[in-house]
Enzyme design. Sequence first.
Site, PDB file in Angstrom:
ATOM      1  N   ALA A 185       0.848  -1.191   0.000  1.00  0.00           N
ATOM      2  CA  ALA A 185       0.000   0.000   0.000  1.00  0.00           C
ATOM      3  C   ALA A 185       0.884   1.243   0.000  1.00  0.00           C
ATOM      4  O   ALA A 185       2.025   1.200   0.451  1.00  0.00           O
ATOM      5  CB  ALA A 185      -0.893   0.002   1.239  1.00  0.00           C
ATOM      6  N   GLY A 230       0.770  -4.959   1.465  1.00  0.00           N
ATOM      7  CA  GLY A 230      -0.454  -5.176   0.704  1.00  0.00           C
ATOM      8  C   GLY A 230      -0.225  -5.970  -0.576  1.00  0.00           C
ATOM      9  O   GLY A 230      -1.133  -6.647  -1.068  1.00  0.00           O
ATOM     10  N   GLU A 275      -0.281  -9.495   0.320  1.00  0.00           N
ATOM     11  CA  GLU A 275      -1.675  -9.850   0.617  1.00  0.00           C
ATOM     12  C   GLU A 275      -2.456 -10.073  -0.680  1.00  0.00           C
ATOM     13  O   GLU A 275      -3.295 -10.969  -0.765  1.00  0.00           O
ATOM     14  CB  GLU A 275      -2.321  -8.746   1.461  1.00  0.00           C
ATOM     15  N   GLU A 279       4.297  -4.487   7.930  1.00  0.00           N
ATOM     16  CA  GLU A 279       3.418  -3.466   8.499  1.00  0.00           C
ATOM     17  C   GLU A 279       3.734  -3.150   9.953  1.00  0.00           C
ATOM     18  O   GLU A 279       3.639  -2.009  10.386  1.00  0.00           O
ATOM     19  CB  GLU A 279       1.946  -3.897   8.373  1.00  0.00           C
TER      20      GLU A 279
HETATM   21  N1  3HC Z   1       4.496   3.639   0.023  1.00  0.00           N
HETATM   22  C1  3HC Z   1       4.893   4.838  -0.440  1.00  0.00           C
HETATM   23  N2  3HC Z   1       6.130   5.115  -0.850  1.00  0.00           N
HETATM   24  C2  3HC Z   1       7.033   4.136  -0.774  1.00  0.00           C
HETATM   25  C3  3HC Z   1       6.703   2.868  -0.282  1.00  0.00           C
HETATM   26  C4  3HC Z   1       5.376   2.629   0.118  1.00  0.00           C
HETATM   27  N3  3HC Z   1       4.960   1.444   0.561  1.00  0.00           N
HETATM   28  N4  3HC Z   1       7.815   2.102  -0.313  1.00  0.00           N
HETATM   29  C5  3HC Z   1       8.783   2.868  -0.811  1.00  0.00           C
HETATM   30  N5  3HC Z   1       8.322   4.094  -1.101  1.00  0.00           N
HETATM   31  C6  3HC Z   1       9.045   5.212  -1.715  1.00  0.00           C
HETATM   32  C7  3HC Z   1      10.100   5.794  -0.817  1.00  0.00           C
HETATM   33  O1  3HC Z   1       9.521   6.758   0.051  1.00  0.00           O
HETATM   34  C8  3HC Z   1      11.056   6.395  -1.793  1.00  0.00           C
HETATM   35  O2  3HC Z   1      10.517   7.620  -2.223  1.00  0.00           O
HETATM   36  P1  3HC Z   1      11.440   8.863  -2.647  1.00  0.00           P
HETATM   37  O3  3HC Z   1      12.203   8.370  -3.834  1.00  0.00           O
HETATM   38  O4  3HC Z   1      10.480   9.943  -2.919  1.00  0.00           O
HETATM   39  O5  3HC Z   1      12.317   9.133  -1.477  1.00  0.00           O
HETATM   40  C9  3HC Z   1      10.997   5.440  -2.968  1.00  0.00           C
HETATM   41  O6  3HC Z   1       9.760   4.728  -2.827  1.00  0.00           O
HETATM   42  C10 3HC Z   1      12.124   4.425  -3.010  1.00  0.00           C
HETATM   43  O7  3HC Z   1      12.200   3.775  -1.736  1.00  0.00           O
HETATM   44  P2  3HC Z   1      13.602   3.424  -1.048  1.00  0.00           P
HETATM   45  O8  3HC Z   1      14.497   4.614  -1.096  1.00  0.00           O
HETATM   46  O9  3HC Z   1      13.290   2.834   0.270  1.00  0.00           O
HETATM   47  O10 3HC Z   1      14.139   2.329  -2.066  1.00  0.00           O
HETATM   48  P3  3HC Z   1      14.882   0.976  -1.810  1.00  0.00           P
HETATM   49  O11 3HC Z   1      15.117   0.405  -3.153  1.00  0.00           O
HETATM   50  O12 3HC Z   1      16.024   1.176  -0.890  1.00  0.00           O
HETATM   51  O13 3HC Z   1      13.845   0.026  -1.031  1.00  0.00           O
HETATM   52  C11 3HC Z   1      11.725  -1.078  -0.593  1.00  0.00           C
HETATM   53  C12 3HC Z   1      12.658  -0.403  -1.640  1.00  0.00           C
HETATM   54  C13 3HC Z   1      12.396  -2.357  -0.078  1.00  0.00           C
HETATM   55  C14 3HC Z   1      10.427  -1.378  -1.254  1.00  0.00           C
HETATM   56  C15 3HC Z   1      11.547  -0.110   0.611  1.00  0.00           C
HETATM   57  O14 3HC Z   1      11.178   1.135   0.112  1.00  0.00           O
HETATM   58  C16 3HC Z   1      10.507  -0.533   1.607  1.00  0.00           C
HETATM   59  O15 3HC Z   1      10.771  -1.364   2.455  1.00  0.00           O
HETATM   60  N6  3HC Z   1       9.314   0.088   1.542  1.00  0.00           N
HETATM   61  C17 3HC Z   1       8.295  -0.100   2.550  1.00  0.00           C
HETATM   62  C18 3HC Z   1       7.496  -1.330   2.330  1.00  0.00           C
HETATM   63  C19 3HC Z   1       6.368  -1.388   3.317  1.00  0.00           C
HETATM   64  O16 3HC Z   1       6.493  -1.051   4.482  1.00  0.00           O
HETATM   65  N7  3HC Z   1       5.218  -1.846   2.838  1.00  0.00           N
HETATM   66  C20 3HC Z   1       4.046  -1.950   3.655  1.00  0.00           C
HETATM   67  C21 3HC Z   1       3.163  -0.778   3.384  1.00  0.00           C
HETATM   68  S1  3HC Z   1       1.781  -0.745   4.448  1.00  0.00           S
HETATM   69  C22 3HC Z   1       0.687  -1.822   3.721  1.00  0.00           C
HETATM   70  O17 3HC Z   1       0.965  -2.419   2.717  1.00  0.00           O
HETATM   71  C23 3HC Z   1      -0.626  -1.892   4.409  1.00  0.00           C
HETATM   72  C24 3HC Z   1      -1.465  -3.026   3.902  1.00  0.00           C
HETATM   73  O18 3HC Z   1      -1.374  -4.099   4.813  1.00  0.00           O
HETATM   74  C25 3HC Z   1      -2.921  -2.633   3.759  1.00  0.00           C
END
Ligand code: 3HC
Length: 678
Positions: free
Chosen positions: A54, A95, A98, A118
Amino acid sequence: MEGVRVITLDNPPVNALSFEYCAQLLAAIEAAERDPEIEAVVITGANRLFSAGADVNDFQREPPPNPITVRDVIAAIEASNKTYVAAIDGNCLGGALELALACDYRGASARSKLGLPEIKLGLLPGAGGTQRLPRLIGARAALEFMLKGSPVSAQRAVELGILDEITPGDVADDGVRFAKRVAENPTDDAPAKRRVSAREAFIATDVPMQAGPYVVAQAHKMVPPEEKGGLAAHKLIDAVQAAVELPFAFGIAREARLFDELVRSEPSLALRHIFFAERELSKVSPGVTLSLSRGEEVRQAGVVGAGTMGSGIAIAFAQAGIPVVVVDNDDAAVDRARQTVMGMFTYQVQKGRLTQEDAWKRAQSIEFTEDWGRLADADVIVEAVFEDLDVKRDVFRKLDEIAKPGALLATNTSTLDVDKIAEVTKRPERVLGLHFFVPANIMPLLEIVRGRATSEESLATAFRLGKALRKKAVLSGNAFGFIGNRMIFDYLGEAAALAEEGVPAARIDAVMRDFGFPMGPFAMSDLSGLDVGAAIARARGGAGARTGVLEQLVAMGRLGQKTMAGYFKYDKSVGKGREPIPDPQVDAMFADAARQAGIAPRDVSDEEIRERLLNALVDRGTRLLEEGVALRPGDIDIVYVYGYGFPPHRGGPMWYASTRAARSAGAPGSPAAVLAHA
Ligand code: 3HC
């Protein structure tokens, strides 16, 4: 291929499933559903990953009316009679996993990483993950997977039963071939439809259902209490309990309610602040991101000094796969460093984190020598010698002669002026500070200190190196104590002031532990060494009433944990010698110091202790921002969360202070309300 529709998640950079993107995705699925020629749908990802899940930005504001979310996309897949295959290549997180769990089959390339992270954002998987995973791999394994939140390899995901297989070829092509086969020729083993939601949840293959309540109760016991950073963990366990006890549809409703509660919770807001602050770090000035590709790759490193710091830094390089030469002329120091290195890698093998072969390779990539000439090939050289300006300047003169042109010369000083070190070289633009924290191979924080002449190219290389070392690299101006230590001096000073007002050191520490720090200010001083603290106070010219007790303790030879006595006493038989034991003698010394300074003892509440100590951090942090030493409040928060044990669920000192107004006005109520105050 005829009869199979491929839907490619393509929303750069990370294919986040934003409300807007989910609407497009839903439309694509509905189009496939309407087409009678289509028997199967393969979902895959562009941009070298499946998807990061997400879009976290969507949680930062009030949602629009009736947003299309990943839950709606999943509901459409769930309602379909066509075959759905997830073809995963790269990261598949939150997500997105999921979504994959809602498909009938899941295949992935070997390099893929799958996870439900999450919990790290103070949330729980809110698109069916808490309900499908216990049905797929059992509640016990599902709890472990989701409570840890760390992504696993494709291989591990197959072992756990999350993935059906690792696909050898192009994942999308393999997915299409597979989808066509099962859609056209379903068998009992490989039916066309295979909904996880239709299965019964179980605890584990070898554990009967009756053990459910016990497993749930144990899980609640293993995570921190709700008010100490465990809120999301407890809610996640509640959701899994629902998966075990309730029909699927009821469990899903429960999960959604718990998720929506968490999105608005203070700990999640704080953790999401940290998430975004981390991603801002390499933006060195508004509009200027230090593109990591602009920095040069460090292929060979050098370290000067084989002490605790030097060997820790060398291990950090070796762990990142960067060969390193450590120069030291003291045989005894080198022997100790060799032992430290071997001990560390042996420990990693014992813990199952490294194979014998990898450990050997890494240990071999650290070379100890007396020959400074061996540093000539290094792309970066980190000086980690005694904290003395003249000694360090001598080292830099020598390095300037030996190092290849363009090599980065870094000092690991924690208090000295980087410019005074840079000026003895002919390449001040290539000189900067790399301030590691002890132990350097474990602590995730790295302060990158920019000198007057440090070039942006040098900074870009340093940030790239920080990423390779898997550190949170924060830019700091060249000011005494940089960001972290400068603030900690004021914090420790305030702790001493409280002690002089008659508050026992043990109570001050207890209040801060209760707030969430792993240790209080006095135990922290004992750990880093009172001699170190006193030397820094003197260097700063700050010796005065509040360092009186510190100086007395040092004069008594009470240097902290290492001498089994400092502000506290230590006993080898209590807590492995690391458990602080209150010492009334020290409280009496503070009382004496107070009498001499004319400070009367007073009643101080826990709240006052906490707020005064936090304010000491915040006031200094605010000044560092005004002076330009720190770039953003979020940078300071990262320093404190990753370097000083500030509880992450409280978002760091600056976040804590900026949301105080919302907190005192009552529960946040909405992310927008808190963010408005932040
Ligand atoms: N939502 C929004 N933006 C995101 C994102 C996300 N889930 N994941 C990454 N981004 C953005 C970053 O903010 C960054 O933006 P910027 O270039 O403007 O600074 C860009 O994408 C690149 O991210 P990274 O610099 O972190 O790139 P990496 O290649 O080092 O890592 C990654 C990539 C492993 C995907 C890492 O970004 C990550 O771990 N992201 C978070 C994943 C996460 O927590 N997902 C769960 C979301 S909550 C969810 O899904 C709820 C659901 O259960 C309903």
